[in-house]
Design an enzyme around this catalytic site. Sequence first.
Site, PDB file in Angstrom:
ATOM      1  N   GLY A 111      52.514  -6.450  11.931  1.00  0.00           N
ATOM      2  CA  GLY A 111      51.886  -7.690  11.691  1.00  0.00           C
ATOM      3  C   GLY A 111      51.657  -7.569  10.389  1.00  0.00           C
ATOM      4  O   GLY A 111      50.552  -8.110   9.492  1.00  0.00           O
TER       5      GLY A 111
ATOM      6  N   SER B 236      53.393  -8.223   7.237  1.00  0.00           N
ATOM      7  CA  SER B 236      54.630  -8.662   6.216  1.00  0.00           C
ATOM      8  C   SER B 236      53.466 -10.109   5.538  1.00  0.00           C
ATOM      9  O   SER B 236      54.435 -10.488   4.479  1.00  0.00           O
ATOM     10  CB  SER B 236      55.260  -9.454   6.784  1.00  0.00           C
ATOM     11  OG  SER B 236      55.014 -10.214   7.763  1.00  0.00           O
TER      12      SER B 236
ATOM     13  N   GLY C 287      49.104 -12.266   5.463  1.00  0.00           N
ATOM     14  CA  GLY C 287      48.167 -12.596   5.906  1.00  0.00           C
ATOM     15  C   GLY C 287      47.350 -11.510   5.882  1.00  0.00           C
ATOM     16  O   GLY C 287      46.997 -11.017   5.124  1.00  0.00           O
ATOM     17  N   TYR C 288      46.643 -11.410   6.928  1.00  0.00           N
ATOM     18  CA  TYR C 288      45.760 -10.125   7.231  1.00  0.00           C
ATOM     19  C   TYR C 288      46.260  -8.692   7.012  1.00  0.00           C
ATOM     20  O   TYR C 288      46.018  -8.031   6.621  1.00  0.00           O
ATOM     21  CB  TYR C 288      44.408 -10.173   7.989  1.00  0.00           C
ATOM     22  CG  TYR C 288      43.622 -11.367   7.958  1.00  0.00           C
ATOM     23  CD1 TYR C 288      43.270 -10.939   6.279  1.00  0.00           C
ATOM     24  CD2 TYR C 288      43.434 -12.264   9.035  1.00  0.00           C
ATOM     25  CE1 TYR C 288      42.025 -11.851   6.123  1.00  0.00           C
ATOM     26  CE2 TYR C 288      41.870 -13.433   8.541  1.00  0.00           C
ATOM     27  CZ  TYR C 288      41.137 -12.997   7.239  1.00  0.00           C
ATOM     28  OH  TYR C 288      40.195 -13.471   6.622  1.00  0.00           O
TER      29      TYR C 288
ATOM     30  N   TYR D 206      39.198 -23.512  19.409  1.00  0.00           N
ATOM     31  CA  TYR D 206      39.128 -21.514  19.415  1.00  0.00           C
ATOM     32  C   TYR D 206      38.695 -20.942  20.512  1.00  0.00           C
ATOM     33  O   TYR D 206      38.956 -20.372  21.560  1.00  0.00           O
ATOM     34  CB  TYR D 206      38.835 -21.084  17.633  1.00  0.00           C
ATOM     35  CG  TYR D 206      39.808 -20.108  17.420  1.00  0.00           C
ATOM     36  CD1 TYR D 206      40.534 -20.644  16.764  1.00  0.00           C
ATOM     37  CD2 TYR D 206      39.448 -18.789  17.713  1.00  0.00           C
ATOM     38  CE1 TYR D 206      42.013 -19.320  16.185  1.00  0.00           C
ATOM     39  CE2 TYR D 206      40.054 -17.406  17.889  1.00  0.00           C
ATOM     40  CZ  TYR D 206      40.600 -18.080  16.243  1.00  0.00           C
ATOM     41  OH  TYR D 206      42.123 -16.973  16.607  1.00  0.00           O
TER      42      TYR D 206
ATOM     43  N   THR E  43      46.475 -18.980   6.433  1.00  0.00           N
ATOM     44  CA  THR E  43      47.322 -18.201   6.184  1.00  0.00           C
ATOM     45  C   THR E  43      49.001 -19.115   7.715  1.00  0.00           C
ATOM     46  O   THR E  43      48.189 -20.384   7.542  1.00  0.00           O
ATOM     47  CB  THR E  43      47.329 -16.522   7.032  1.00  0.00           C
ATOM     48  OG1 THR E  43      47.380 -17.674   8.277  1.00  0.00           O
ATOM     49  CG2 THR E  43      46.645 -15.848   6.708  1.00  0.00           C
TER      50      THR E  43
HETATM   51  P1  NAD Z   1      50.169 -14.699  10.160  1.00  0.00           P
HETATM   52  O1  NAD Z   1      51.000 -15.574  10.383  1.00  0.00           O
HETATM   53  O2  NAD Z   1      49.843 -14.114   7.981  1.00  0.00           O
HETATM   54  O3  NAD Z   1      50.734 -12.685  10.265  1.00  0.00           O
HETATM   55  C1  NAD Z   1      51.674 -12.632  11.509  1.00  0.00           C
HETATM   56  C2  NAD Z   1      52.106 -11.098  10.881  1.00  0.00           C
HETATM   57  O4  NAD Z   1      52.705 -11.271  12.748  1.00  0.00           O
HETATM   58  C3  NAD Z   1      53.462 -11.391  10.096  1.00  0.00           C
HETATM   59  O5  NAD Z   1      53.460  -9.953   9.430  1.00  0.00           O
HETATM   60  C4  NAD Z   1      54.049 -11.057  11.296  1.00  0.00           C
HETATM   61  O6  NAD Z   1      55.670 -11.256  10.755  1.00  0.00           O
HETATM   62  C5  NAD Z   1      53.754 -10.355  12.613  1.00  0.00           C
HETATM   63  N1  NAD Z   1      54.554 -11.285  13.500  1.00  0.00           N
HETATM   64  C6  NAD Z   1      54.514 -12.170  15.033  1.00  0.00           C
HETATM   65  N2  NAD Z   1      55.230 -12.110  15.493  1.00  0.00           N
HETATM   66  C7  NAD Z   1      55.961 -10.266  15.038  1.00  0.00           C
HETATM   67  C8  NAD Z   1      56.829  -9.975  16.230  1.00  0.00           C
HETATM   68  N3  NAD Z   1      57.234 -10.540  17.385  1.00  0.00           N
HETATM   69  N4  NAD Z   1      56.789  -8.516  16.384  1.00  0.00           N
HETATM   70  C9  NAD Z   1      56.469  -7.995  14.784  1.00  0.00           C
HETATM   71  N5  NAD Z   1      55.812  -9.225  14.510  1.00  0.00           N
HETATM   72  C10 NAD Z   1      56.162 -10.142  14.231  1.00  0.00           C
HETATM   73  O7  NAD Z   1      49.148 -14.878  10.619  1.00  0.00           O
HETATM   74  P2  NAD Z   1      47.394 -13.715  10.068  1.00  0.00           P
HETATM   75  O8  NAD Z   1      46.109 -15.008  10.354  1.00  0.00           O
HETATM   76  O9  NAD Z   1      47.085 -12.717   9.225  1.00  0.00           O
HETATM   77  O10 NAD Z   1      46.916 -13.057  11.523  1.00  0.00           O
HETATM   78  C11 NAD Z   1      46.715 -12.493  11.837  1.00  0.00           C
HETATM   79  C12 NAD Z   1      45.309 -11.710  12.868  1.00  0.00           C
HETATM   80  O11 NAD Z   1      44.465 -11.818  12.143  1.00  0.00           O
HETATM   81  C13 NAD Z   1      45.496 -12.558  14.179  1.00  0.00           C
HETATM   82  O12 NAD Z   1      44.839 -12.028  15.184  1.00  0.00           O
HETATM   83  C14 NAD Z   1      44.995 -13.889  14.090  1.00  0.00           C
HETATM   84  O13 NAD Z   1      43.874 -14.104  15.011  1.00  0.00           O
HETATM   85  C15 NAD Z   1      43.190 -12.622  12.871  1.00  0.00           C
HETATM   86  N6  NAD Z   1      42.961 -13.687  11.783  1.00  0.00           N
HETATM   87  C16 NAD Z   1      43.614 -14.548  10.974  1.00  0.00           C
HETATM   88  C17 NAD Z   1      42.804 -15.762  10.404  1.00  0.00           C
HETATM   89  C18 NAD Z   1      42.741 -16.953   9.648  1.00  0.00           C
HETATM   90  O14 NAD Z   1      41.926 -17.112   9.187  1.00  0.00           O
HETATM   91  N7  NAD Z   1      43.711 -16.605   9.559  1.00  0.00           N
HETATM   92  C19 NAD Z   1      40.869 -15.398  10.762  1.00  0.00           C
HETATM   93  C20 NAD Z   1      40.606 -14.612  11.508  1.00  0.00           C
HETATM   94  C21 NAD Z   1      41.095 -14.012  12.296  1.00  0.00           C
HETATM   95 NA    NA Z   2      49.261 -10.788   9.199  1.00  0.00          NA
END
Ligand code: NAD
Ligand code: NA
Length: 397
Positions: free
Chosen positions: A47, A49, A51-52, A235, A276
């Site tokens: 993951g 590409s 966000g986190y 949530y 994100t």
């Molecule tokens: P995001 O959508 O920015 O990133 C998701 C990533 O997953 C991307 O790189 C995408 O390409 C990849 N991905 C999705 N499906 C895939 C697949 N089948 N195969 C390979 N890669 C795949 O999301 P985010 O907000 O960065 O979330 C990432 C984690 O952080 C999650 O577990 C989320 O719960 C957690 N998180 C997010 C927040 C928030 O406020 N955004 C807060 C706390 C925790």
């Molecule tokens: Na991510």
Amino acid sequence: MVIKPRLKGGLALTNHPIGAKEFVKRQIDYVKSQDKYEGPKKVLIIGSSSGYGLATRISLAFGAGAETIGVAFEKGVEGKRVGSAGWWNTIAFNEAAEKEGLVSKNFIGDAFSMEMKDDVIKFIKEEFGGKIDLLIYSLASAVRTDPIDGVTYRSALKSTTKDITGPTINFEKEVMEETTMGVATPDEIRSTVKVMGGEDWKLWIEALDKGGVLSEGFKTVAYSYLGPKVTYGIYKEGTIGAAKRDLEHTSDVLNDFLKEKYNGEAYVSLSKALMTKASAVIPIFPLYAALLYKVMKEKGIHEGTIEQKHRLLTQMVYGNNPVIDEERRLRPDNWEMREDVQAEVEALWDKVTPENFKEISDYAGAREEFMQLNGFDFDNVDYDADVDLDELAKLKP
Ligand code: NAD
Ligand code: NA
């Protein structure tokens, strides 16, 4: 082609490749403005590409000199379609990493498949020095095909208790509006756990272990969110909360296994609420984020994705100031969860209306962050300039 933003609710239908470069550059600049740190040398990020996951990769590469493998599900140019934001983020990361002599390799495809796991392991063995020190699990997905039973599961963003009605921000229409989150069926809860729970994380660790590519002292961290009382209904007590509890359970199982065999560790880290691609479509969440930003910015403790992940890595995972709760979870969300912060957010939550939300929340900041995820709203990018899609189509992550 001139690329303009087009939104549908919390979804961006377009994104800007030149803006993506700026998005990545600003995160790199932040890390470079901070002290370097001793961290892992070889890292796999699932993951990677956006966000986190992306922020983590940037911190590790530019802050600790790590070589990184990224796995992500993204699309390139197809005809007149510009591709996905994560595609351009990854290309921008590669270019910057290459300039500094930092190894970065990408696998674009389905992380849930066994084939992807096999390909990554083969690469680690043959071209990446044979072992990795860290795996970051930062997937956000709506579907998963279980590689063992072949069934495709879909996650549902639903409540598990009762219908939840509450306000949210619609970035497309720039209004505050009511949303209702219905109650999930038992099947929908189970499916969401299948997609967003710990099963795939565990399959990755098992495959990497079997492949013999985990180093002594290997660590793994999966990202999760808990959130405060105002978002419990959607949530913590929602389908997504059920999946996250499964993830936490998995971290304990993996921790026991890794400790025994590698003197290693597995953690779940609860991160701060941020805009994100994944979070912008969760009902109620964008309004909560906009109110939270207002309060945290006023107190001088606001963090974006890069600040949040850089603190997690430098202070906690590879530092001496871990914030860990009684359930063994890393808590970089500790500033969000501070009592004074939440009391002020709750007070604003009680006051916010469709008429005043732009004034009393940090609507502008939350919206800007949302637009910048997609490469828009950077003051130093010329959005009237022609983007040569044919040229860009030659670039690959
Ligand atoms: P995001 O959508 O920015 O990133 C998701 C990533 O997953 C991307 O790189 C995408 O390409 C990849 N991905 C999705 N499906 C895939 C697949 N089948 N195969 C390979 N890669 C795949 O999301 P985010 O907000 O960065 O979330 C990432 C984690 O952080 C999650 O577990 C989320 O719960 C957690 N998180 C997010 C927040 C928030 O406020 N955004 C807060 C706390 C925790
Ligand atoms: Na991510």
